[in-house]
Design a protein around this motif. Structure first.
Motif, PDB file in Angstrom:
ATOM      1  N   SER A  29      -3.148  -4.100  -3.407  1.00 37.16           N
ATOM      2  CA  SER A  29      -3.347  -3.212  -4.538  1.00 37.16           C
ATOM      3  C   SER A  29      -4.093  -3.943  -5.629  1.00 37.16           C
ATOM      4  CB  SER A  29      -1.996  -2.772  -5.059  1.00 37.16           C
ATOM      5  OG  SER A  29      -2.150  -2.203  -6.290  1.00 37.16           O
ATOM      6  N   THR A  31      -3.900  -4.588  -8.883  1.00 36.57           N
ATOM      7  CA  THR A  31      -3.007  -4.400 -10.022  1.00 36.57           C
ATOM      8  C   THR A  31      -3.625  -4.817 -11.314  1.00 36.57           C
ATOM      9  OG1 THR A  31      -2.046  -6.544  -9.637  1.00 36.57           O
ATOM     10  CG2 THR A  31      -0.917  -4.674  -8.709  1.00 36.57           C
ATOM     11  N   ARG A  32      -4.703  -5.516 -11.319  1.00 36.13           N
ATOM     12  CA  ARG A  32      -5.365  -5.824 -12.571  1.00 36.13           C
ATOM     13  C   ARG A  32      -6.842  -5.626 -12.402  1.00 36.13           C
ATOM     14  NH1 ARG A  32      -3.511 -10.960 -10.460  1.00 36.13           N
ATOM     15  NH2 ARG A  32      -5.147 -10.023  -9.321  1.00 36.13           N
ATOM     16  N   ILE A 139       4.543  -7.598  -7.179  1.00 39.56           N
ATOM     17  CA  ILE A 139       3.487  -7.085  -8.047  1.00 39.56           C
ATOM     18  C   ILE A 139       2.349  -6.592  -7.160  1.00 39.56           C
ATOM     19  CG2 ILE A 139       1.963  -7.608  -9.974  1.00 39.56           C
ATOM     20  CD1 ILE A 139       3.768 -10.124 -10.437  1.00 39.56           C
ATOM     21  N   GLY A 140       2.086  -5.294  -7.186  1.00 40.16           N
ATOM     22  CA  GLY A 140       1.003  -4.740  -6.386  1.00 40.16           C
ATOM     23  C   GLY A 140       1.506  -3.795  -5.323  1.00 40.16           C
ATOM     24  N   GLU A 163       3.335  -1.834 -10.240  1.00 41.34           N
ATOM     25  CA  GLU A 163       1.902  -1.600 -10.044  1.00 41.34           C
ATOM     26  C   GLU A 163       1.255  -1.287 -11.389  1.00 41.34           C
ATOM     27  OE1 GLU A 163      -1.757  -0.938  -9.321  1.00 41.34           O
ATOM     28  OE2 GLU A 163      -0.570  -1.505  -7.567  1.00 41.34           O
ATOM     29  N   ARG A 320       1.527  -2.891 -16.170  1.00 44.88           N
ATOM     30  CA  ARG A 320       0.588  -4.001 -15.941  1.00 44.88           C
ATOM     31  C   ARG A 320       1.228  -5.341 -16.295  1.00 44.88           C
ATOM     32  NH1 ARG A 320      -4.826  -4.181 -15.145  1.00 44.88           N
ATOM     33  NH2 ARG A 320      -4.944  -1.924 -15.448  1.00 44.88           N
ATOM     34  N   GLU A 356       3.002 -11.971  -5.653  1.00 49.77           N
ATOM     35  CA  GLU A 356       1.771 -11.388  -6.182  1.00 49.77           C
ATOM     36  C   GLU A 356       0.953 -10.829  -5.020  1.00 49.77           C
ATOM     37  OE1 GLU A 356      -0.373 -13.875  -8.973  1.00 49.77           O
ATOM     38  OE2 GLU A 356       1.423 -15.084  -9.275  1.00 49.77           O
ATOM     39  N   THR A 358      -1.610  -8.830  -5.046  1.00 46.21           N
ATOM     40  CA  THR A 358      -2.540  -8.249  -6.009  1.00 46.21           C
ATOM     41  C   THR A 358      -4.014  -8.436  -5.658  1.00 46.21           C
ATOM     42  OG1 THR A 358      -2.290 -10.317  -7.240  1.00 46.21           O
ATOM     43  CG2 THR A 358      -0.957  -8.469  -7.952  1.00 46.21           C
ATOM     44  N   LYS A 624      -6.616  -9.970 -15.809  1.00 45.12           N
ATOM     45  CA  LYS A 624      -5.386  -9.196 -15.984  1.00 45.12           C
ATOM     46  C   LYS A 624      -5.586  -8.050 -16.980  1.00 45.12           C
ATOM     47  CE  LYS A 624      -3.389 -13.198 -16.644  1.00 45.12           C
ATOM     48  NZ  LYS A 624      -2.419 -14.280 -16.965  1.00 45.12           N
TER      49      LYS A 624
END
Length: 644
Positions: A29, A31-32, A139-140, A163, A320, A356, A358, A624
Motif C-alpha cells: 500500500s 501509505t505515504r 502500516i500499509g 493506512e 497517516r 512497515e 508501505t 511521509k
C-alpha cells in the motif's frame, strides 16, 4: 511485479535481458505518500507491488548556479492541448468539477479491476481518533499488510492495521495480477548473487505464496478468478532472425537450470500461443507449469471482510504515520523495547512490534539506497471469449511485454497487456499506451476496444531479492519492500516470514535470503549501486530548471514546475476550469524537485520515486508528507481532496 523499450535502458543482467516489469506492480500500500542512465533490465508489472545500481547517500549539491534555464521539458505542457487564454487570478473562481481520487488510488487512471469491483465496494474503515496500544501495528493496507495481518490474526495476535488513505489505495490495486515463481530476473542471474541454494529458496518461497492465495480463497469462499495455468516465455524476435535463435538458446539454458532447482519448467522449440493469429511468428520458448492468476482486489476485499469479523483485529484508514521509533533498552534479555508510532492527527500507537508494509520504508535512506523506482503501464483490451489461450505470456525484449486474461462480460474477456517501464519522473509517460496497443493489435487481430489504461510503480532491489524482516538497526520494526515486480507473491510471502519471526516459533529457512540486513549479495552489487547513486544525484539539476516561464502558458488540466521569478520552485496545477493551485515543488523526502506526470496527473520525484497527487497529497513514499501548499487555493484544494 511491471515499461518503454526505446527510451530507457536497464541493467541487462536478467537472463535474456528480461529483467522487465513482470506484470506485477508492487503489492504494497502507498501509505505515504532524463538523463543518461546505466543499462538496466525491465521488470514485469505482474503482481504487484528492478536490476539497478545504488550507492551510499543522495544529497543535493552544496551550491548551484543562480541562473535558471527554461527548457522544453515533458513535465510542463500536456500534448495536443491548446494554451489557455490569458486571464488574471481574480477571474479563476469557477467551481472545481474534477473528481478527487487521491484517497482512493495513486493515479488519475482506472485499472481494469474496477470493472468488476468499483471503488465504492472497497470496505471503509474509520480514522484513528485516540491513542491506543496493540501487540502488532501494521502500516500499509495493501497485499503485504493485509496478508501479514491475516497470518498474525490466525495465530492469535492482537493486530492493528493502519493506512494513510483508503485501504487498497496503493499499488496493489494497480497490478496486472500475475502469480508466478518464474521470477523476472531469471534464476541463472539470481544464483550469481545468492548461490544455488538461494535460487532454490527464491523459487520455493514464491511458489508457496502463489499457492497460499488459492488456499485462503478456498478456505474463506472468496470468488476471485483464482486459477492455475501455464506461463510462456518467448523470444522478442521473429523466426528466421539470428537473434531469435540466440534468445531461444538462452531460454533453453534457463529452463534446464529451473528444472535443476525444482521448478516445473521445460523448453519447447515449437511453442505457439492459441489465438496469436498474426503473421508475426515468434514461436518457441520456455513453458512453466502450475502458475496462477486472479483478481487481486476481489481476493483482498474477501480477506478484509473476514478480518473485520475477528475480535483481535482492528483497522484505521486515513491515518497517516509521520514517525516510528523504538523506545526503551533491551540487552541480553534484560529490559524491554517497544515501538511508538506518531500519526499526522496527533495520536500515538504503542506496539510490541511494528511492520512497515508501505512499498518503501518510512525513513530517509538506509535500504532505500538499495532500490530503484520505476513506472510500469497496462492496458485492458476486449477480445472475444475463448479466442486467446488462457495463459501468462512474456516476451524477452528489454522492455518486455506481459499478457494475461481477466473476465469482462458474457461475450468478451479482457486481454491485459503490460510493459514499457521507466524510472520515475525521468521520462515521458504519454507514449507508453500507444506502444502497448500497437504491439497487441499486431499479434492479436481479434482485439477490440481498449477500455482501461493505467500505470503503477515497482521497486527494484539491487540483488534481485526483496527485503522482508527486521529493518536495519532495529529490533522491533520490520519492513517489506523491494518486490522486484513480483509484489503479489512477495506480499503474501511477507505474511509468513514476519509471522514466523514475530511468533518466534522457529527460524524460517527463507528468512536469510530476504533479510534487510544481508551483506554478501550487497557487496557483489556495489558497482551498480554506485552507478545508480550517481545517476539519481544528477536529478538535482531540476533545482535550476523551469518547465514553464509563466502560469498563463500552462494548459488546463496540466501541471508543471515554475522556477523563474520565484524564490523557490513551485509545483503548479491548472484544473479544467482554469483555476490555479500552487505547492512547493520540493519533495519533503530529500528535496528533489518534482516533475509532472501527464498520464496520472501527479507530481513525481525523480530522485527516490515519491509521488504526489495534483492536490499535493502524498500517494507514494518514501516521503511521509505531501507537498506544502504555496497559496490559499492550493491549501483549500488539498483539504478538499483529503476529505473526499
Amino acid at each position: 511485479m511491471a515499461i518503454f523499450a526505446s527510451t530507457c535502458q536497464r541493467q541487462t543482467t536478467r537472463f535474456l535481458t528480461r529483467n522487465a516489469v513482470s506484470g506485477r506492480i508492487p503489492a504494497f500500500s502507498a501509505t505515504r505518500d532524463v538523463t543518461a542512465a546505466t543499462p538496466f533490465s525491465y521488470k514485469k508489472l505482474r503482481g504487484s507491488t528492478s536490476t539497478r545500481t545504488i550507492t551510499t547517500q543522495t544529497q543535493p549539491p552544496a551550491s548551484v548556479p543562480q541562473t535558471r534555464t527554461a527548457i522544453p521539458r515533458y513535465q510542463a505542457l500536456c500534448p495536443v492541448q491548446a494554451v489557455t487564454p490569458r486571464h488574471t487570478f481574480a477571474t479563476m473562481t469557477q467551481i472545481n468539477t474534477e473528481p478527487y481520487r487521491s484517497m482512493q488510488t495513486s493515479g488519475s487512471t482506472e485499472p481494469v479491476w474496477t470493472h468488476k469491483l468499483p471503488w465504492s465496494q472497497i470496505p471503509e474503515f474509520p480514522s484513528l481518533d485516540k491513542d491506543l496500544e496493540t501487540d502488532i501495528a501494521i502500516i500499509g493496507a495493501g497485499i503485504a499488510g493485509i496478508s501479514t495481518a491475516y497470518e498474525l490474526v490466525k495465530r492469535g495476535k492482537q493486530v492493528t492495521l493502519i493506512e494513510a488513505r483508503n485501504v487498497l489505495s496503493g499499488e496493489t490495486g494497480r497490478t496486472s495480477g500475475h502469480l508466478t515463481n518464474d521470477l523476472d530476473d531469471g534464476f541463472l542471474e539470481i544464483a550469481k548473487k545468492h548461490g544455488e541454494d538461494g535460487a532454490k529458496q527464491a523459487a520455493a518461497s514464491h511458489a508457496w505464496a502463489r499457492d497460499r492465495i488459492g488456499e485462503i480463497a478456498e478456505e474463506l469462499g472468496i470468488e476471485c478468478e483464482y486459477r492455475r495455468l501455464l506461463a510462456y516465455d518467448i523470444s522478442q524476435f521473429p523466426v528466421g532472425e539470428k537473434k531469435h535463435e540466440d534468445e531461444l538458446e538462452e531460454l533453453k539454458e534457463e529452463a534446464e537450470y529451473q528444472r535443476k532447482i525444482g521448478l516445473e519448467t521445460r523448453f519447447d522449440p515449437n511453442l505457439t500461443v492459441r489465438g496469436w493469429t498474426s503473421s508475426i511468428d515468434q514461436r518457441g520458448g520456455m513453458v512453466a507449469d502450475n502458475q496462477a492468476t486472479f483478481h487481486p482486489t476481489k481476493y483482498l476485499v474477501g480477506v478484509l471482510n473476514w478480518l473485520k469479523t475477528q475480535p483481535n483485529f482492528q483497522c484505521y484508514a486515513r491515518t497517516r504515520v509521520m514517525d516510528i521509533k523504538e523506545k526503551g533498552i533491551e540487552l541480553l534479555g534484560i529490559g524491554h523495547k517497544t515501538v511508538e508510532i506518531s500519526t499526522e492527527g496527533g495520536h500515538t500507537i504503542k506496539a510490541e512490534n511494528a511492520i512497515e508494509a508501505t512499498c518503501v520504508p518510512l525513513q530517509k535512506l538506509s535500504v532505500i539506497i538499495q532500490l530503484e523506482f520505476y513506472r510500469s503501464y497496462c492496458i485492458a483490451v476486449r477480445v472475444p471469449k475463448g479466442s486467446i489461450e488462457d495463459c501468462l505470456l512474456y516476451d524477452n525484449a528489454e522492455a518486455y511485454k506481459y499478457v494475461r486474461l481477466t473476465a469482462c462480460d458474457e461475450k468478451d474477456d479482457y486481454l491485459v497487456v503490460g510493459g514499457c517501464d521507466h524510472k520515475v519522473g525521468q521520462e515521458e509517460t504519454t507514449p507508453r499506451f500507444d506502444e502497448l496497443e500497437k504491439w497487441t493489435r499486431e499479434r492479436f487481430p481479434q482485439a477490440g476496444s481498449t477500455d482501461y489504461k493505467w500505470s503503477g510503480q515497482i521497486f527494484e532491489p539491487v540483488d534481485y531479492m526483496g527485503y522482508i524482516g527486521k529493518n536495519q538497526g532495529c529490533d522491533k520494526i520490520y519492513i517489506v519492500t523491494g518486490d522486484s515486480g513480483d509484489g503479489l507473491t512477495h506480499g503474501v510471502l511477507a505474511g509468513r516470514l514476519l509471522a514466523d519471526e514475530i511468533d518466534g516459533v522457529r527460524r524460517n529457512p527463507w528468512a536469510e535470503l530476504y533479510s534487510p540486513k544481508r551483506v554478501g549479495s550487497m557487496l557483489k552489487s556495489l558497482p551498480s549501486m554506485v552507478t545508480h547513486d550517481l545517476q539519481i544525484n544528477t536529478q538535482y539539476k531540476r533545482l535550476v530548471q523551469t518547465d514553464i516561464d509563466d502560469i498563463e502558458d500552462l494548459p488546463r488540466g496540466c501541471g508543471g514546475v515554475l522556477n523563474k521569478g520565484t524564490k523557490k520552485p513551485l509545483a503548479v496545477y491548472k484544473d479544467e476550469n482554469g483555476n490555479v493551485k500552487q505547492f512547493s515543488a520540493f519533495c519533503p523526502h530529500l528535496k528533489g524537485v518534482v516533475c509532472w506526470n501527464h498520464v496520472e496527473k501527479s507530481f513525481d520525484c525523480p530522485v527516490h520515486g515519491s509521488r504526489f497527487s495534483k492536490e499535493g497529497i502524498c500517494v507514494m513514499g518514501p516521503s511521509k508528507a505531501g507537498l506544502a501548499p504555496a497559496d490559499e487555493a492550493g491549501e483549500k484544494e488539498q483539504v478538499a481532496a483529503a476529505a473526499a
